[in-house]
Every structure is written in C-alpha cells, then in structure tokens.
Design a protein around this motif. Structure first.
Motif, PDB file in Angstrom:
ATOM      1  N   HIS A 164       0.777  -1.306   0.028  1.00  0.00           N
ATOM      2  CA  HIS A 164      -0.096  -0.107   0.115  1.00  0.00           C
ATOM      3  C   HIS A 164       0.891   1.353  -0.101  1.00  0.00           C
ATOM      4  N   VAL A 165       0.452   2.298  -0.701  1.00  0.00           N
ATOM      5  CA  VAL A 165       1.219   3.683  -0.785  1.00  0.00           C
ATOM      6  C   VAL A 165       1.073   4.161   0.836  1.00  0.00           C
ATOM      7  N   LYS A 166       2.278   4.369   1.342  1.00  0.00           N
ATOM      8  CA  LYS A 166       2.206   4.968   2.809  1.00  0.00           C
ATOM      9  C   LYS A 166       2.349   6.542   2.567  1.00  0.00           C
ATOM     10  N   ARG A 167       3.377   6.732   1.815  1.00  0.00           N
ATOM     11  CA  ARG A 167       3.714   8.353   1.961  1.00  0.00           C
ATOM     12  C   ARG A 167       3.755   8.836   0.547  1.00  0.00           C
ATOM     13  N   LEU A 168       3.547  10.178   0.411  1.00  0.00           N
ATOM     14  CA  LEU A 168       3.479  10.645  -0.942  1.00  0.00           C
ATOM     15  C   LEU A 168       4.405  12.048  -0.897  1.00  0.00           C
ATOM     16  N   ARG A 169       5.454  12.356  -1.555  1.00  0.00           N
ATOM     17  CA  ARG A 169       6.402  13.318  -1.371  1.00  0.00           C
ATOM     18  C   ARG A 169       6.273  14.245  -2.564  1.00  0.00           C
ATOM     19  N   THR A 170       5.688  15.451  -2.634  1.00  0.00           N
ATOM     20  CA  THR A 170       5.552  16.416  -3.700  1.00  0.00           C
ATOM     21  C   THR A 170       6.269  17.727  -3.281  1.00  0.00           C
ATOM     22  N   ASP A 171       6.114  18.554  -4.334  1.00  0.00           N
ATOM     23  CA  ASP A 171       6.269  19.915  -3.800  1.00  0.00           C
ATOM     24  C   ASP A 171       4.947  20.797  -3.372  1.00  0.00           C
ATOM     25  N   TRP A 172       4.984  21.990  -3.510  1.00  0.00           N
ATOM     26  CA  TRP A 172       3.737  22.821  -3.143  1.00  0.00           C
ATOM     27  C   TRP A 172       2.952  23.349  -4.182  1.00  0.00           C
ATOM     28  N   GLY A 173       2.891  22.559  -5.231  1.00  0.00           N
ATOM     29  CA  GLY A 173       2.160  22.854  -6.503  1.00  0.00           C
ATOM     30  C   GLY A 173       0.716  22.819  -6.349  1.00  0.00           C
ATOM     31  N   GLY A 174       0.089  23.511  -6.660  1.00  0.00           N
ATOM     32  CA  GLY A 174      -1.605  23.641  -6.631  1.00  0.00           C
ATOM     33  C   GLY A 174      -2.286  22.285  -7.076  1.00  0.00           C
ATOM     34  N   GLU A 175      -1.554  21.646  -7.958  1.00  0.00           N
ATOM     35  CA  GLU A 175      -2.292  20.219  -8.268  1.00  0.00           C
ATOM     36  C   GLU A 175      -2.052  19.307  -7.361  1.00  0.00           C
ATOM     37  N   PHE A 176      -1.028  19.391  -6.205  1.00  0.00           N
ATOM     38  CA  PHE A 176      -1.012  18.531  -5.507  1.00  0.00           C
ATOM     39  C   PHE A 176      -1.751  18.635  -4.076  1.00  0.00           C
ATOM     40  N   ILE A 177      -1.921  20.027  -3.815  1.00  0.00           N
ATOM     41  CA  ILE A 177      -2.480  20.270  -2.495  1.00  0.00           C
ATOM     42  C   ILE A 177      -4.025  20.875  -2.529  1.00  0.00           C
ATOM     43  N   SER A 178      -4.534  20.383  -3.762  1.00  0.00           N
ATOM     44  CA  SER A 178      -6.030  20.705  -3.554  1.00  0.00           C
ATOM     45  C   SER A 178      -6.963  20.007  -2.400  1.00  0.00           C
ATOM     46  N   ALA A 179      -7.881  20.774  -2.125  1.00  0.00           N
ATOM     47  CA  ALA A 179      -8.748  20.238  -1.052  1.00  0.00           C
ATOM     48  C   ALA A 179      -9.050  18.703  -1.089  1.00  0.00           C
ATOM     49  N   ASN A 180      -9.704  18.410  -2.471  1.00  0.00           N
ATOM     50  CA  ASN A 180      -9.955  17.095  -2.726  1.00  0.00           C
ATOM     51  C   ASN A 180      -8.892  15.975  -2.827  1.00  0.00           C
ATOM     52  N   PHE A 181      -7.693  16.517  -3.093  1.00  0.00           N
ATOM     53  CA  PHE A 181      -6.538  15.614  -3.069  1.00  0.00           C
ATOM     54  C   PHE A 181      -6.121  15.298  -1.510  1.00  0.00           C
ATOM     55  N   LEU A 182      -5.967  16.411  -0.839  1.00  0.00           N
ATOM     56  CA  LEU A 182      -5.386  16.436   0.686  1.00  0.00           C
ATOM     57  C   LEU A 182      -6.591  15.359   1.448  1.00  0.00           C
ATOM     58  N   GLN A 183      -7.893  15.580   1.028  1.00  0.00           N
ATOM     59  CA  GLN A 183      -8.899  14.715   1.672  1.00  0.00           C
ATOM     60  C   GLN A 183      -8.908  13.434   1.394  1.00  0.00           C
ATOM     61  N   PHE A 184      -8.585  13.021   0.346  1.00  0.00           N
ATOM     62  CA  PHE A 184      -8.440  11.931  -0.203  1.00  0.00           C
ATOM     63  C   PHE A 184      -7.363  10.972   0.422  1.00  0.00           C
ATOM     64  N   CYS A 185      -6.148  11.511   0.398  1.00  0.00           N
ATOM     65  CA  CYS A 185      -5.082  10.974   1.006  1.00  0.00           C
ATOM     66  C   CYS A 185      -5.419  10.773   2.631  1.00  0.00           C
ATOM     67  N   GLU A 186      -5.991  11.790   3.306  1.00  0.00           N
ATOM     68  CA  GLU A 186      -6.086  11.733   4.746  1.00  0.00           C
ATOM     69  C   GLU A 186      -7.225  10.552   5.108  1.00  0.00           C
ATOM     70  N   ASN A 187      -8.393  10.432   4.133  1.00  0.00           N
ATOM     71  CA  ASN A 187      -9.328   9.138   4.264  1.00  0.00           C
ATOM     72  C   ASN A 187      -8.606   7.946   4.176  1.00  0.00           C
ATOM     73  N   LEU A 188      -7.359   7.825   3.478  1.00  0.00           N
ATOM     74  CA  LEU A 188      -6.651   6.425   3.192  1.00  0.00           C
ATOM     75  C   LEU A 188      -5.558   6.287   4.107  1.00  0.00           C
ATOM     76  N   GLY A 189      -5.278   7.458   4.915  1.00  0.00           N
ATOM     77  CA  GLY A 189      -4.072   7.202   5.732  1.00  0.00           C
ATOM     78  C   GLY A 189      -2.839   7.497   4.879  1.00  0.00           C
ATOM     79  N   ILE A 190      -2.587   8.154   3.856  1.00  0.00           N
ATOM     80  CA  ILE A 190      -1.559   8.272   3.128  1.00  0.00           C
ATOM     81  C   ILE A 190      -0.689   9.751   3.577  1.00  0.00           C
TER      82      ILE A 190
END
Length: 243
Positions: free
Chosen positions: A207-233
């Motif tokens: 399972h994907v445990k950690r995702l490392r990216t920069d602060w680009g808007g495509e990576f820190i959108s509300a939907n993206f962050l919420q998705f990772c939080e729900n799956l524990g990433i």
C-alpha cells in the motif's frame, strides 16, 4: 546703472584670471545688448530706455566688465562621503579590502572608509549561498510503496500527438521504479494519482504509505488532501525546484 543686478547660473573656476560673461546667457536672462562704436550697451528690456551698463572694447576685442565683489564669493562645505557608495562603486568590494586600498593610497581620491559592518542587501542576495544537497538521503524506504516521489513537468512547447502538454512521474523510493503518465492539463493530476495507486497496490500487494511532492496547486487541492487523509496516506511537501 541704477540698483543691483544679479548674474545667475555661473560657475566658479578658481584658476581663471578673468570672469567670462556669455552674450547668450545675458539674452537668456532677459537683457538686451547693442554693439557699436567700440562698445556694448546692456539694457533691461526691449525698449532700450534703461541702460544697465555700457562697456568699452579693449585692444584684445573683448569687453571688460568690472563687478563689485565681496570677500565671501563662494561657500565651501565638507561632505563626508558614504562608504557604502564606494562599496557599490567597486562592485560590492568588501570593506576590509577597501580600507586597505585607502590606507595604502592605492586609489586616488578614495576617502577614509567607515561603517564596515553596514549590511548590504545586494551582497546578501548576490553572494549568499546554500549548503549543497546531500548525495544520498538520510532515510530510505524499507519496502515498496513506503514512499512515492511525484512531480509534474510542463507545459511543453510542443503538444504531443495525443494532445498532451504535461507529464507526471511517480518514483518508488525503495526500488527506484518510475511510472510516467501524460496529462493534457494539470487538473488531471488527482485523477491520474488515483489510477496509479489502484494499479500499483493491486499488482504489488503493498500500500502507498507516503507521497512526497512540492507545493504545487495540483498536489495540495482540497480534494487531493482529503483523499489522502481518508486512506491514511502521509503527505510530505518539499520546497519547489529542490532535490
């Protein structure tokens, strides 16, 4: 001549033996000059009724005009030049070396350098450096998909045959396996990540445990962050344009 007359906008030349008065300067300041009979008459206005002065011609074809002067013909002031200005003139040379140039009389006209501790913002921006990035990370993943590195590149100058201008990479920190996906727009990043996650987890059993990216808007959108939080990433964000 009645009253006082002032000649403005003159220059002081100490080594000059005589005062030179320009005819053009006189006319520019509103005076009228009439030459003839080996003399020049200077008038106040165009009516030529009020004579300011009449000057006879000398043997060297010059018209000598004697002025009433006072002792304080010029004022002298002592201006202490700023050392920071000389620091800039010498290409932001360090103050210690500037003091050496001055003490050894290596530069003519260089004043005594002071304020060696003044902070120069130009030097801070231009001469500042950052520590080199380590060749190897201090921490490495112990199993597949424990840490995924991702970044988006683009837009490219030339659009691909499929109409794509961007591409996104996913790199597994453990195996260095790299996956590349092509994107039409950056807004597709979240959708592509979900496709990637389902594919690699199903095929590897991890399972994907950690995702490392920069602060680009495509990576820190509300939907993206919420998705990772729900799956524990776990999300790890780094400074842009850095390893």
């Amino acid at each position: 001549m009645k009253g006082k007359r002032y000649i403005k906008e003159v220059m002081l030349v100490p080594s000059l033996a005589e005062n030179l008065l320009s005819v053009g300067q006189m006319t520019e300041h509103g005076y009228f000059l009439v030459f003839g009979d080996h003399k020049v008459d200077i008038f106040d206005d165009s009516s030529l009724s009020n004579t300011v002065v009449s000057v006879k011609q000398k043997g060297n074809w010059c018209f000598t005009l004697t002025f009433n002067t006072i002792k304080e013909v010029a004022l002298k002031t002592n201006v202490q030049e700023c050392s920071k200005i000389w620091h800039k003139r010498f290409g932001h040379f360090n103050f210690r070396s500037l003091k050496l140039l001055q003490s050894q009389a290596m530069v003519l006209g260089l004043p005594e350098i002071q304020n060696g501790e003044v902070l120069c913002h130009g030097c801070v921006l231009g001469k500042g450096h950052r520590e080199p990035c380590p060749k190897e990370s201090k921490w490495r993943a112990k199993e597949p998909l424990e840490l995924i590195h991702s970044d988006v590149c683009g837009p490219m100058q030339t659009t691909s045959l499929g109409g794509n201008k961007y591409f996104i990479t996913f790199i597994d920190d453990f195996s260095r396996m790299c996956w590349v996906y092509f994107l039409r727009n950056k807004s597709e990043t979240f959708h592509v990540f979900k496709k990637f996650q389902v594919m690699v987890e199903l095929q590897s059993g991890y399972h994907v445990k950690r995702l490392r990216t920069d602060w680009g808007g495509e990576f820190i959108s509300a939907n993206f962050l919420q998705f990772c939080e729900n799956l524990g990433i776990e999300r790890q964000l780094t400074v842009a344009y850095s390893p």
